[in-house]
Enzyme design. Structure first.
Site, PDB file in Angstrom:
ATOM      1  CG  ASN A 122      -0.440  -0.196   2.501  1.00 25.47           C
ATOM      2  OD1 ASN A 122       0.662  -0.723   2.646  1.00 25.47           O
ATOM      3  ND2 ASN A 122      -1.150   0.232   3.517  1.00 25.47           N
ATOM      4  N   GLY A 130       2.347  -5.857   7.373  1.00 29.93           N
ATOM      5  CA  GLY A 130       1.443  -6.588   6.494  1.00 29.93           C
ATOM      6  C   GLY A 130       0.246  -7.097   7.257  1.00 29.93           C
ATOM      7  CB  SER A 131      -2.183  -9.663   6.349  1.00 36.00           C
ATOM      8  OG  SER A 131      -1.307 -10.744   6.112  1.00 36.00           O
ATOM      9  N   GLY A 187       1.701 -11.951   9.649  1.00 37.86           N
ATOM     10  CA  GLY A 187       2.463 -11.514  10.819  1.00 37.86           C
ATOM     11  C   GLY A 187       2.593 -12.621  11.858  1.00 37.86           C
ATOM     12  CD  GLU A 189       3.991  -0.966  13.452  1.00 38.26           C
ATOM     13  OE1 GLU A 189       2.746  -0.952  13.606  1.00 38.26           O
ATOM     14  OE2 GLU A 189       4.774  -0.369  14.210  1.00 38.26           O
ATOM     15  CB  CYS A 247      -2.378   0.011   8.714  1.00 34.55           C
ATOM     16  SG  CYS A 247      -1.145   1.306   8.871  1.00 34.55           S
ATOM     17  CD  GLU A 288       7.562   0.070  11.440  1.00 30.16           C
ATOM     18  OE1 GLU A 288       6.491   0.329  10.880  1.00 30.16           O
ATOM     19  OE2 GLU A 288       8.534  -0.454  10.851  1.00 30.16           O
TER      20      GLU A 288
END
Ligand code: NAD
Length: 466
Positions: A142, A216-217, A221, A238, A272, A446
């Site tokens: 994304n 990612g998803s 994850g 994340e 997200c 992050e």
């Protein structure tokens, strides 16, 4: 075909995979499929580069600043690549090279702390923050460059080296980033490899990295966490979000509707940390639904080649199929489609900006992360009930509350179970503010100083003085 960057060299492969232009659904380019031996080579190169890279703090700072300059020098080219592989409008794509530069400058300036815990006649006890070693970085489609740089800048600043893998849907801008980095970074400091999900799994299982940083998803994850546990690699995850926005009945409806819809459909809803479920108080519900519908209807959807387009297509075919499915399921469960509701009749993965009224918990588009331009609006009268429903989820990325009374909104916002909660705004992310999810939205942080420290390990240095 673009090349991977491994150990300072452009590396070609015999095998490739197709990249599709989401604005047309047609072939866009081929990208290299990294073979297992090439992944080993990238890991070796990253490991070999560690000592030199860690030896000179000033050099690391200046190299990061130069990387920012090189990226900005190629900003138009990178923007064009992002537009073609993601379908974003130019303005949204152009933000990514800028984000790279801003993050690089921030981390270049940030000092790695050294804390003094005790300094007396008995001992000097300090905490030093040591780099971890080789970092495996895995990114989604994304925001290919922006989210990669959230990892690259702090990891490299702290003295780590990296093997980076972008999503197979959007490898092109990241491959170019690898080439650009190669102009200013020592060989092996940043390696870029491309391939499918299996390559991500091979990176996570590889014995060389000491940390995996993954965006990612939730499902991928969890696989990363399981694989990393085998040799206790550090992980930052994340993952997905399903952010609730609580809207009180005292808001300026037109203004809040415009802001919420603008945010919810930013990047075609594919981010997200966006409002993905609106809980609107009874007194304002109908007006808010009408205002959101009017705004959604006015959004100009088109390919990046159309300069007037405010929203592009979904970026991948599976995501397009998923949004179609969730909207159809919502209609089948009695939600009222007050704007949009269908794919747009043209090639590519275009979907109408969609507002769904009379939404309720328990329907898939409310309970799951839609990651697309379809926004359900739920009704509430009692705040406790709204908070309980908003929190009744495994997601916990962000949330927000909206009211003319800021304190009232703040009190509600702080009851949301999530990593970041907003008051009269949403998705306002900054380079110097940490960001991360609670529950299944992730682990670790992050950005900001915590983002830098997440690429370090504490070492206690105890000097006896007696
Ligand atoms: P995805 O999990 O399918 O893929 C992300 C990356 O992981 C890709 O590079 C993929 O090849 C790789 N991958 C897939 N399976 C893997 C495995 N088993 N082991 C290692 N790597 C693997 O996610 P996506 O569809 O690309 O991205 C969308 C998701 O990302 C959404 O859920 C979104 O909310 C989330 N996201 C989260 C944040 C955040 O900061 N919290 C930011 C952006 C996107």
């Amino acid at each position: 075909m673009p090349a991977m960057t491994i150990g300072g060299s452009a590396v070609a492969t015999s095998e490739s995979f197709d990249v599709i232009d989401p604005s047309t659904g047609q072939f866009l380019a081929s990208a290299p499929s990294c073979r297992p031996a090439q992944l080993d080579e990238a890991m070796r190169a990253a490991a070999n580069a560690l000592r030199g890279w860690q030896s000179d703090d000033d050099h690391r700072r200046s190299a990061l600043l130069k990387l920012g300059e090189v990226i900005m020098g190629a900003a138009d080219e990178l923007t064009d690549l992002l537009m073609s592989e993601t379908g974003k409008p130019r303005g949204v794509a152009a933000a990514e090279p800028t984000i790279c530069d801003v993050w690089l400058r921030y981390y270049a300036d940030l000092s790695i702390p050294r804390d003094v815990l005790q300094d007396d006649e008995r001992a000097l006890i300090e905490v030093a923050y040591r780099p971890l070693g080789v970092v495996a970085a895995i990114t989604p489609w994304n925001f290919p460059l922006g989210l990669a740089m959230w990892k690259i800048a702090p990891a490299l600043r702290a003295g780590n080296t990296m093997v980076l893998k972008p999503s197979p849907f959007t490898p092109l801008a990241t491959l170019r980033l690898g080439e650009l980095a190669n102009e200013v970074l020592p060989p092996g400091v940043l390696n870029v490899v491309t391939g499918g999900d299996d390559l991500g799994a091979a990176m996570t299982a590889h014995p060389t990295p000491r940390k995996v940083t993954f965006t990612g998803s939730v499902s991928a994850g969890k696989s990363v966490a399981i694989a990393a546990a085998a040799d206790l690699k550090r992980v930052t995850l994340e993952l997905g979000g399903n952010d609730a926005a609580i809207v009180f009945d005292d808001v300026d409806v037109e203004r809040v509707a415009a802001t919420l819809v603008g945010l919810a459909f930013f990047n075609t809803g594919q981010a997200c940390a966006l409002p993905k479920r609106i809980y609107a108080q009874e007194g304002v519900y109908n007006d808010l639904v009408d205002a959101c519908a009017a705004i959604a209807e006015s959004i100009n959807v088109g390919p990046p080649s159309d300069a007037s387009a405010q929203m592009g297509p979904l970026s991948t075919r599976p995501q397009f199929a998923r949004v179609k499915e969730l909207v159809a399921d919502a209609a089948a469960h009695g939600l009222r489609t007050v704007a949009g509701g269908s794919p747009i009749d043209r090639p590519g993965y275009f979907f109408q900006p969609t507002i769904l009224a009379e939404a309720r918990d328990g329907v898939r588009i409310v309970d799951e992360e839609q990651f697309g331009p379809a926004l359900p609006i739920l009704r509430f009268s009692d705040l406790d009930d709204a908070i309980e429903r908003a929190n009744n989820t495994t997601f916990g990325l962000c949330g927000s509350a909206w009211s003319a009374d800021v304190d009232r909104a703040a009190a509600a916002a702080e009851r949301l179970e999530c990593g970041t909660t907003f008051v009269n705004t949403h998705a306002a992310l900054q380079f110097d503010v940490q960001f991360g999810g609670s529950k299944w939205s992730g682990t670790g942080l992050e950005n900001g100083l915590p983002g830098l420290l997440s690429f370090t390990e504490q070492q206690v240095v105890h000097r006896a003085r007696q």
